[in-house]
Design an enzyme around this catalytic site. Structure first.
Site, mmCIF file in Angstrom:
data_model
loop_
_atom_site.group_PDB
_atom_site.id
_atom_site.type_symbol
_atom_site.label_atom_id
_atom_site.label_comp_id
_atom_site.label_asym_id
_atom_site.label_seq_id
_atom_site.Cartn_x
_atom_site.Cartn_y
_atom_site.Cartn_z
ATOM 1 N N ASP A 54 35.514 12.688 -20.525
ATOM 2 C CA ASP A 54 35.066 13.597 -19.488
ATOM 3 C C ASP A 54 35.782 13.214 -18.187
ATOM 4 O O ASP A 54 36.397 12.138 -18.086
ATOM 5 C CB ASP A 54 33.544 13.466 -19.346
ATOM 6 C CG ASP A 54 32.980 14.340 -18.246
ATOM 7 O OD1 ASP A 54 33.378 15.508 -18.145
ATOM 8 O OD2 ASP A 54 32.140 13.840 -17.467
ATOM 9 N N ASP B 109 34.627 14.479 -14.274
ATOM 10 C CA ASP B 109 33.729 14.276 -13.137
ATOM 11 C C ASP B 109 32.623 13.286 -13.472
ATOM 12 O O ASP B 109 31.870 13.468 -14.434
ATOM 13 C CB ASP B 109 33.104 15.603 -12.705
ATOM 14 C CG ASP B 109 34.125 16.548 -12.087
ATOM 15 O OD1 ASP B 109 35.299 16.159 -11.987
ATOM 16 O OD2 ASP B 109 33.748 17.676 -11.711
ATOM 17 N N ASP C 147 29.303 11.213 -18.988
ATOM 18 C CA ASP C 147 28.122 10.850 -18.201
ATOM 19 C C ASP C 147 27.044 11.921 -18.179
ATOM 20 O O ASP C 147 25.958 11.704 -17.646
ATOM 21 C CB ASP C 147 28.530 10.549 -16.760
ATOM 22 C CG ASP C 147 28.829 11.820 -15.961
ATOM 23 O OD1 ASP C 147 29.626 12.659 -16.453
ATOM 24 O OD2 ASP C 147 28.259 11.987 -14.869
#
Length: 280
Positions: free
Chosen positions: A9, A11, A217
């Site tokens: 991922d 961001d 996250d």
């Protein structure tokens, strides 16, 4: 023989949640390049956003955009697919979902019942205020092809009600670190990851063992994390770490964002006998 693949991922993971900086991860990124291990970006960001970001990252590997809506394969790579691929200049594209216009049309009357604001309802200035992006990056983020992010300010239970209302149209909602994302039912980070893993399997040979690590996250990373051999949850300064169902072996980093990302990647590399003496 084992082939290693890394899926990540952006961001809040490879990029800092607040500043979008990736400097703490630069040494680990160089190590991946040194050892020839693909670093495959798997993000909610758009193709336009990735073009400029990949230049900053010096990224040469495939990438997945808009939460698994499409995979882009650089033409210089020897990856071949039996599926029909679209010609997109320097890339081959495999798409999995409906166009954004269909998603907008399906939710035009939903704002009477739920509290949310879609990207298509925002001005560039409004998006800049919400995300901290500059004007150029905010403009790029709004240029979407297969998904529609929403700033969701209603309850989680209301989100589940909207999910149920959209399900008959083969549309799903995935909640990320900052936005909830409307997309096609077949659009999923895990589905795109496994499709791409299959291409690497074909490229090597049927006897090769493909070993994957995935780092993320947010809630929209859970599927990707569940499918990986090594799931890594990156600690966030903004929200509690997502749970990865049925994976008691998931890693949780001590540090947040790119610092935690680098720590996990370095541990993983060492487990496989890769030690970069230049990575200090």
């Amino acid at each position: 023989m084992t082939t290693l693949l890394l899926f990540t991922d952006l961001d809040g993971t490879l990029l800092d949640h607040h500043s979008y900086d990736f400097q703490p991860a630069e040494a680990a990124l160089r190590s991946l390049k040194t050892f020839g291990i693909p670093c495959i970006i798997n993000t909610s960001k758009t193709f336009v956003e990735l073009i400029s970001l990949r230049q900053a990252l010096e990224h040469q590997d495939p990438f997945i955009v808009e939460n698994g809506s499409a995979v882009y394969i650089p033409k210089h790579l020897a990856l071949r697919s039996d599926d029909a691929l679209e010609d997109c200049g320097d890339f081959w594209r495999k798409s999995f979902g409906p166009h954004r216009d269909q998603l907008i049309a399906l939710t035009n009357d939903k704002q009477n019942s739920f509290q949310f604001t879609r990207f298509s309802d925002m001005t560039c200035q409004e998006l800049m205020s919400i995300t901290g992006l500059n004007e150029e990056n905010a403009t790029q983020a709004m240029q979407r092809d297969f998904s529609e992010p929403m700033l969701w300010v209603d309850s989680d239970s209301a989100l589940n009600v909207l999910r149920a209302e959209l399900a008959p149209f083969d549309v799903q909602i995935q909640k990320g670190g900052r936005f909830a994302h409307l997309m096609g039912k077949e659009c999923d980070k895990a589905h795109a990851m496994m499709w791409l893993k299959g291409l690497y399997q074909k490229q090597s040979n049927s006897n090769s063992n493909i070993h994957t690590i995935a780092l993320g996250d947010g809630e929209n990373d859970i599927g990707m994390l569940r499918q990986a051999d090594v799931p890594v949850v990156i600690r966030s300064p903004a929200h509690t770490p997502p749970k990865v169902p049925n994976r008691s072996d998931a890693w949780l980093t001590e540090s947040c964002g790119p610092e935690g990302w680098a720590q996990a990647v370095n541990v993983w590399l060492k487990q496989h006998g890769f030690v970069d003496k230049n990575n200090t």
